[in-house]
Design a protein around this motif. Structure first.
Motif, short mmCIF file in Angstrom:
data_model
loop_
_atom_site.label_atom_id
_atom_site.label_comp_id
_atom_site.label_asym_id
_atom_site.label_seq_id
_atom_site.Cartn_x
_atom_site.Cartn_y
_atom_site.Cartn_z
N LEU A 180 6.32 -30.91 -8.57
CA LEU A 180 5.98 -29.97 -7.31
C LEU A 180 6.93 -30.97 -6.21
O LEU A 180 7.39 -30.16 -5.40
CB LEU A 180 4.49 -29.90 -6.89
N ALA A 181 6.82 -32.11 -6.14
CA ALA A 181 7.37 -33.11 -5.12
C ALA A 181 9.21 -32.87 -5.02
O ALA A 181 9.63 -32.65 -4.02
CB ALA A 181 7.11 -34.53 -5.32
N LEU A 182 9.63 -32.59 -6.24
CA LEU A 182 11.07 -32.47 -6.47
C LEU A 182 11.29 -30.65 -6.07
O LEU A 182 12.16 -30.35 -5.33
CB LEU A 182 11.51 -32.66 -7.80
N PHE A 183 10.45 -30.00 -6.77
CA PHE A 183 10.73 -28.30 -6.71
C PHE A 183 10.44 -27.88 -5.21
O PHE A 183 11.24 -27.10 -4.81
CB PHE A 183 9.83 -27.80 -7.88
N GLY A 184 9.30 -28.43 -4.74
CA GLY A 184 8.86 -27.99 -3.31
C GLY A 184 10.08 -28.14 -2.15
O GLY A 184 10.32 -27.53 -1.48
N THR A 185 10.76 -29.65 -2.54
CA THR A 185 11.39 -30.08 -1.61
C THR A 185 12.70 -29.07 -1.40
O THR A 185 13.16 -28.92 -0.33
CB THR A 185 11.85 -31.51 -1.76
N ALA A 186 13.11 -28.44 -2.56
CA ALA A 186 14.53 -27.64 -2.68
C ALA A 186 14.03 -26.22 -2.04
O ALA A 186 15.29 -25.66 -1.81
CB ALA A 186 14.89 -27.69 -4.21
N VAL A 187 13.14 -25.92 -1.89
CA VAL A 187 12.53 -24.59 -1.50
C VAL A 187 13.12 -24.10 -0.12
O VAL A 187 13.92 -23.21 -0.05
CB VAL A 187 11.06 -24.14 -1.47
N ALA A 188 13.04 -24.95 0.80
CA ALA A 188 13.71 -24.81 2.31
C ALA A 188 15.15 -24.80 2.17
O ALA A 188 15.63 -23.89 3.00
CB ALA A 188 13.07 -25.53 3.14
N GLY A 189 15.76 -25.74 1.49
CA GLY A 189 17.15 -25.81 1.41
C GLY A 189 17.76 -24.64 0.98
O GLY A 189 18.68 -23.88 1.47
N MET A 190 17.00 -23.87 -0.18
CA MET A 190 17.71 -22.71 -0.80
C MET A 190 17.49 -21.64 0.03
O MET A 190 18.31 -20.52 0.25
CB MET A 190 16.96 -22.39 -2.09
N ARG A 245 3.83 -26.72 2.41
CA ARG A 245 3.47 -27.03 3.94
C ARG A 245 4.65 -27.67 4.49
O ARG A 245 5.15 -27.26 5.76
CB ARG A 245 2.22 -27.29 4.03
N TYR A 246 5.15 -28.74 4.06
CA TYR A 246 6.03 -29.52 4.73
C TYR A 246 7.62 -29.36 4.20
O TYR A 246 8.46 -30.45 4.53
CB TYR A 246 5.37 -31.08 4.57
N THR A 247 7.91 -28.31 3.59
CA THR A 247 9.11 -28.16 3.02
C THR A 247 10.09 -27.86 4.29
O THR A 247 11.17 -28.54 4.32
CB THR A 247 9.35 -27.17 2.15
N VAL A 248 9.79 -26.97 4.95
CA VAL A 248 10.63 -26.64 6.10
C VAL A 248 10.75 -27.69 7.29
O VAL A 248 11.84 -28.26 7.52
CB VAL A 248 10.18 -25.31 6.91
N PRO A 249 9.64 -28.46 7.64
CA PRO A 249 9.71 -29.60 8.50
C PRO A 249 10.29 -30.65 7.91
O PRO A 249 11.23 -31.44 8.60
CB PRO A 249 8.16 -29.85 8.77
N SER A 250 10.44 -30.85 6.56
CA SER A 250 11.13 -32.17 6.01
C SER A 250 12.49 -31.81 6.00
O SER A 250 13.16 -32.59 5.80
CB SER A 250 10.51 -32.21 4.59
N PHE A 251 12.86 -30.45 5.91
CA PHE A 251 14.12 -30.07 5.95
C PHE A 251 14.76 -30.25 7.31
O PHE A 251 16.33 -30.50 7.32
CB PHE A 251 14.47 -28.79 5.38
N ILE A 289 9.51 -15.38 4.50
CA ILE A 289 9.19 -16.20 3.40
C ILE A 289 9.30 -17.60 3.88
O ILE A 289 8.31 -18.34 3.58
CB ILE A 289 10.07 -16.05 2.04
N ALA A 290 10.34 -18.03 4.66
CA ALA A 290 10.40 -19.49 5.07
C ALA A 290 9.01 -19.84 5.91
O ALA A 290 8.50 -20.91 5.82
CB ALA A 290 11.57 -19.67 5.86
N ALA A 291 8.65 -18.78 6.87
CA ALA A 291 7.62 -19.07 7.86
C ALA A 291 6.25 -19.37 6.99
O ALA A 291 5.29 -19.91 7.33
CB ALA A 291 7.33 -17.77 9.00
N THR A 292 6.09 -18.49 5.82
CA THR A 292 5.18 -18.31 4.93
C THR A 292 4.80 -19.62 4.42
O THR A 292 3.63 -20.03 4.22
CB THR A 292 5.14 -17.30 3.97
N THR A 293 5.73 -20.57 4.19
CA THR A 293 5.50 -21.58 3.29
C THR A 293 4.43 -22.55 3.99
O THR A 293 4.03 -23.49 3.34
CB THR A 293 6.81 -22.44 3.30
#
Length: 451
Positions: free
Chosen positions: A357-367, A425-431, A414-418
Motif C-alpha cells: 500500500l505504501a508504494l501503490f498508494g503513492t502512485a495514485v495521485a500521480g496517475m 488520505r495523504y496521496t494528494v498532499p504528498s504529491f 476522484i482525486a478529492a475523494t482520496t
C-alpha cells in the motif's frame, strides 16, 4: 532486413499483437488481483458499479490519447504532446511524474510477487523474492525490444487465458447469485458512498491503457497498429475486469474476500477458489497472479525507462541516459528506472505488511494528475486541428469535447475523494511537494533544454 529506426535511435520492432499484450500486461496486475481486496472492503458487491464507471473514464482517456498518438508516434508520448500543445513545464512535469510513479509501480508489483510467494513459502523473507525478481526483470529489459515484446506477449497471455478460465470455471461450478444480493448488508452494504470511495482504487486498475501510446515510438506502422491495439485493449479490459469481479463475488461472500484489515495479505482470487473447496485451483490461481505481477512489473519497467530516455532526449537529464546500444536499447535508462525495485526491497525489509500500500498508494495521485493533463492536452490538440484533419484520424473519440470534460470532472472528483479513503488520505498532499520539486528542477534546467 533493415529495421526501421526512429530519429531518437530506437528501433520499430514491436508488432501489433505485442503492443496489445504489453498494454494488457501493464494494466492487468495488482490493481485487479491484489488491490481488489481493498475495493471490495469499501463497496461490497456494489464494487461492480465502480468498475463500470471506471471503465467509462478509461475509455474516454484511451481514445483521446490514441488520437494524439497516431499523429505524433513518439517515445515520450503524452509528455511530448503536453510540451507541444500546453507548455514546456507540463511536458517536463508529466514525463517526470510518469517515470517516478511507474518506478514505484514496479516496486509495488515485485512486492506483490513476494506476498504471493508467501502462499507457498511462508518462511522465506519477502526481500529474497523482491531482490531475485528485480534482477531478472532488469535482464529482460536490457535485451532488444523485439525480444522484450515477445517475452511480454507470452507472459501476459498466461493471465489473459487464466482470467478467461477463472470466469468459465466460476460460472460453471461456483456461481451463487445470493452472494451478490443476499449477503451481509445486501448488494450495497456501504451505500453509494462506498461505491464512490472504491472508485479511487478501481480507477488505478485501468491505468495502463496509456501504454499503447508510450510504445508508439517503437511500434511497427503506428498509424494502423495503435488504433487497433487501443480498441482491443480497452474492451478486453472492461470485459475481463467486470466479469472477473462479478464471478469472484458470486463465488464467495464478500466479507471473506475483503479479509486483511488494514494490510493486504493475499489475492482475493485465490481466496475465492479456496473458499469453494478447490485447493489445487487455488495453487494454480496463485501461480497465475504471480505471472500477472511479473508481467506488469516487466511492462512498467519498460515504460519507466522510455520516460527517462525521453526526458534525457529533451535535455532535462544527463545525455548518457538517452544513449542506445546497437540493438536500440537505452540500457542506462533501464538501469535508472530500476530505482523503484530498490525502494521495494528496502520496504520489504523495513515495513513488510505495509509495503504494497505504501508504494501503490503513492502512485495514485500521480496517475490522476497524468490522466488529467492528457485530457486537457487533448482539448488543445483538437482545437489545433481542422475538420478535415479530424476526419482523417483512424481513431476518433465521439463527442470529443463533452467526453473529455466528463473525464476531467471525474478525475478531479476522484482525486478529492482520496482524502476520505484509508491508505490514500495523504496521496494528494504528498504529491504536491514532488510537483514543487519538479518545478524547481524544470526552472533550473529550462535554459539548458531550450538551447
Amino acid at each position: 532486413m533493415t529495421v526501421p529506426t526512429t530519429d531518437e535511435g530506437l528501433q520499430r520492432r514491436l508488432q501489433p499483437r505485442q503492443l496489445t499484450m504489453i498494454a494488457m500486461g501493464s494494466a492487468i496486475g495488482v490493481g485487479l488481483f491484489l488491490g481488489s481486496s481493498v475495493t471490495i472492503r469499501l463497496a461490497g458487491p456494489a464494487v461492480i458499479i465502480s468498475y463500470l464507471y471506471g471503465a467509462l473514464v478509461a475509455l474516454v482517456m484511451a481514445y483521446a490519447l490514441a488520437e494524439m498518438a497516431v499523429v505524433h508516434p513518439q517515445a515520450g508520448s503524452f509528455g511530448v504532446y503536453a510540451d507541444r500543445y500546453l507548455t514546456p513545464w507540463f511536458g517536463f512535469v508529466v514525463r517526470a511524474t510518469y517515470g517516478f510513479i511507474q518506478a514505484l509501480a514496479v516496486g509495488a508489483e515485485v512486492v506483490a510477487v513476494a506476498i504471493y510467494m508467501g502462499f507457498w513459502f511462508p518462511a522465506v523473507p519477502q526481500w529474497v523474492w523482491v531482490a531475485s525478481v528485480s534482477a531478472g526483470l532488469v535482464a529482460i529489459n536490457a535485451t532488444a525490444v523485439s525480444r522484450f515484446g515477445e517475452f511480454e506477449y507470452w507472459f501476459a497471455l498466461i493471465k489473459v487465458v487464466a482470467i478467461a478460465a477463472f470466469i468459465v470455471v466460476g460460472l460453471s461450478v461456483g456461481f451463487r447469485l445470493q452472494n451478490l444480493t443476499q449477503g451481509e448488508g445486501g448488494f450495497l452494504p456501504n451505500g453509494w458512498t462506498g461505491v464512490w470511495l472504491a472508485l479511487t482504487l478501481v480507477i488505478t486498475s485501468y491505468m495502463g491503457v496509456e501504454v499503447v501510446a508510450v510504445t508508439a515510438g517503437e511500434a511497427q506502422d503506428p498509424q494502423s497498429s495503435i488504433p487497433k491495439a487501443m480498441r482491443t485493449l480497452v474492451f478486453r479490459l472492461i470485459i475481463f475486469y467486470v466479469l472477473a469481479v462479478v464471478v469472484m463475488l458470486a463465488m464467495t461472500p464478500w466479507r471473506q474476500l475483503a479479509e486483511g484489515g488494514g494490510t493486504i495479505t493475499g489475492s482475493p482470487f485465490v481466496r475465492a477458489f479456496s473458499a469453494v473447496g478447490f485447493p489445487y485451483a487455488a495453487s494454480a490461481m496463485n501461480f497465475v497472479v504471480i505471472t500477472a505481477a511479473l508481467s506488469s512489473a516487466n511492462s512498467n519497467l519498460y515504460l519507466t525507462s522510455r520516460m527517462v530516455f525521453s526526458l534525457s532526449r529533451s535535455g532535462y537529464g544527463p545525455r548518457w541516459l538517452s544513449s542506445v546500444n546497437e540493438a536500440g536499447v537505452p540500457r542506462y535508462a533501464v538501469a535508472a528506472a530500476s530505482a523503484g525495485m530498490v525502494a521495494a526491497t528496502l520496504l520489504a525489509v523495513l515495513a513488510r505488511d505495509q509495503a504494497f500500500l505504501a508504494l501503490f498508494g503513492t502512485a495514485v495521485a500521480g496517475m490522476l494528475f497524468i490522466w488529467l493533463v492528457i485530457l486537457i492536452t487533448h482539448l488543445r490538440f483538437r482545437r489545433a486541428m481542422t475538420p478535415a484533419d479530424i476526419g482523417r484520424l483512424p481513431i476518433r473519440l465521439p463527442f470529443a469535447t463533452a467526453a473529455a470534460g466528463f473525464g476531467i470532472v471525474s478525475i478531479v472528483a476522484i482525486a478529492a475523494t482520496t482524502f476520505f479513503v484509508d491508505g490514500l488520505r495523504y496521496t494528494v498532499p504528498s504529491f504536491l511537494p514532488f510537483l514543487l520539486v519538479m518545478s524547481i528542477v524544470y526552472v533550473r534546467t529550462y535554459k539548458h533544454a531550450s538551447q
